[in-house]
Design a protein around this motif. Structure first.
Motif, mmCIF file in Angstrom:
data_model
loop_
_atom_site.group_PDB
_atom_site.id
_atom_site.type_symbol
_atom_site.label_atom_id
_atom_site.label_comp_id
_atom_site.label_asym_id
_atom_site.label_seq_id
_atom_site.Cartn_x
_atom_site.Cartn_y
_atom_site.Cartn_z
ATOM 1 N N LEU A 71 0.826 -1.205 0.000
ATOM 2 C CA LEU A 71 0.000 0.000 0.000
ATOM 3 C C LEU A 71 0.862 1.258 0.000
ATOM 4 C CD1 LEU A 71 -2.924 -0.945 2.411
ATOM 5 C CD2 LEU A 71 -3.022 -0.576 -0.047
ATOM 6 N N ALA A 72 1.955 1.245 0.761
ATOM 7 C CA ALA A 72 2.856 2.403 0.788
ATOM 8 C C ALA A 72 3.477 2.641 -0.586
ATOM 9 C CB ALA A 72 3.943 2.191 1.836
ATOM 10 N N VAL A 73 3.869 1.586 -1.269
ATOM 11 C CA VAL A 73 4.443 1.726 -2.610
ATOM 12 C C VAL A 73 3.387 2.240 -3.584
ATOM 13 C CG1 VAL A 73 5.345 0.400 -4.564
ATOM 14 C CG2 VAL A 73 6.275 0.044 -2.287
ATOM 15 N N LEU A 74 2.157 1.760 -3.465
ATOM 16 C CA LEU A 74 1.078 2.217 -4.338
ATOM 17 C C LEU A 74 0.806 3.707 -4.135
ATOM 18 C CD1 LEU A 74 -1.189 1.537 -6.364
ATOM 19 C CD2 LEU A 74 -2.648 1.088 -4.388
ATOM 20 N N LEU A 76 2.854 5.959 -2.853
ATOM 21 C CA LEU A 76 4.032 6.705 -3.303
ATOM 22 C C LEU A 76 4.058 6.814 -4.824
ATOM 23 C CD1 LEU A 76 6.708 8.052 -2.462
ATOM 24 C CD2 LEU A 76 7.768 5.819 -2.713
ATOM 25 N N ASN A 77 3.791 5.731 -5.520
ATOM 26 C CA ASN A 77 3.792 5.721 -6.973
ATOM 27 C C ASN A 77 2.703 6.646 -7.525
ATOM 28 O OD1 ASN A 77 4.397 5.058 -9.593
ATOM 29 N ND2 ASN A 77 3.341 3.102 -9.560
ATOM 30 N N THR A 78 1.522 6.615 -6.931
ATOM 31 C CA THR A 78 0.426 7.482 -7.370
ATOM 32 C C THR A 78 0.769 8.951 -7.150
ATOM 33 O OG1 THR A 78 -1.136 5.734 -6.810
ATOM 34 C CG2 THR A 78 -2.034 7.942 -7.091
ATOM 35 N N THR A 79 1.366 9.259 -6.006
ATOM 36 C CA THR A 79 1.745 10.640 -5.701
ATOM 37 C C THR A 79 2.811 11.134 -6.666
ATOM 38 O OG1 THR A 79 1.244 10.233 -3.373
ATOM 39 C CG2 THR A 79 2.569 12.165 -3.880
ATOM 40 N N LEU A 80 3.796 10.306 -6.952
ATOM 41 C CA LEU A 80 4.841 10.703 -7.892
ATOM 42 C C LEU A 80 4.285 10.889 -9.302
ATOM 43 C CD1 LEU A 80 7.858 8.511 -6.734
ATOM 44 C CD2 LEU A 80 7.543 10.961 -6.442
ATOM 45 N N ALA A 81 3.366 10.036 -9.715
ATOM 46 C CA ALA A 81 2.770 10.170 -11.048
ATOM 47 C C ALA A 81 1.965 11.461 -11.137
ATOM 48 C CB ALA A 81 1.885 8.965 -11.352
ATOM 49 N N ARG A 82 1.216 11.779 -10.084
ATOM 50 C CA ARG A 82 0.436 13.012 -10.081
ATOM 51 C C ARG A 82 1.364 14.225 -10.126
ATOM 52 N NH1 ARG A 82 -2.629 13.419 -5.038
ATOM 53 N NH2 ARG A 82 -3.766 11.663 -5.880
#
Length: 146
Positions: A71-74, A76-82
């Motif tokens: 969940l933390a990786v998900l 983090l990945n979503t935040t970086l993509a945004r």
């Protein structure tokens, strides 16, 4: 206590049992003659039950840690993509604004170059001795004095 025993304490080895089963087997407890018969009450020796530990709490802990990490990786990945999307959008806006500024600066340069011609067409002439009024003192200042 008496040294007499009715049964031996060591368990009989069986050929079909493995070492783990032989350890789990308990020796039978038997009453020893004498000793306890002379007292008021009768006491029997009782062994503590064998406790088997369960691996379920450890598996639940591992699964929880794994799920939390995923969940933390998900997130983090979503935040970086945004953030990456917003950054590219802002870079496009900066590029458009820079083009607009360059266009406006070019228009100002062209207007400055044409100013003299437009003023002459309107009948204007350059002032030879301009007269100005000082805002601070209210006096009329003539000539090119600073």
């Amino acid at each position: 206590m008496s040294a007499e025993r009715t049964r031996p304490l060591a368990p009989a080895r069986r050929e079909h049992e493995g070492p783990a089963e032989q350890r789990r087997r308990r020796t039978p407890l038997t009453a020893i003659t004498g000793g306890a018969a002379y007292r008021r009450g009768r006491f029997d020796a009782v062994r503590a039950p064998l406790h088997s530990t369960s691996g379920v709490p450890f598996l639940v802990l591992c699964a929880t840690i794994l799920l939390g990490a995923l969940l933390a990786v998900l997130v983090l990945n979503t935040t970086l993509a945004r953030g990456s999307y917003e950054m590219s959008q802002l870079q496009r806006d900066v590029g458009r604004t820079a083009q607009d500024v360059q266009g406006l600066q070019e228009g100002v340069r062209q207007a400055e170059a044409q100013l003299d011609d437009k003023a002459r067409r309107l009948g204007m002439v350059p002032a030879e001795n301009p007269t100005m009024i000082s805002v601070l003192t209210g006096q009329v200042v003539t000539g090119a004095t600073p």
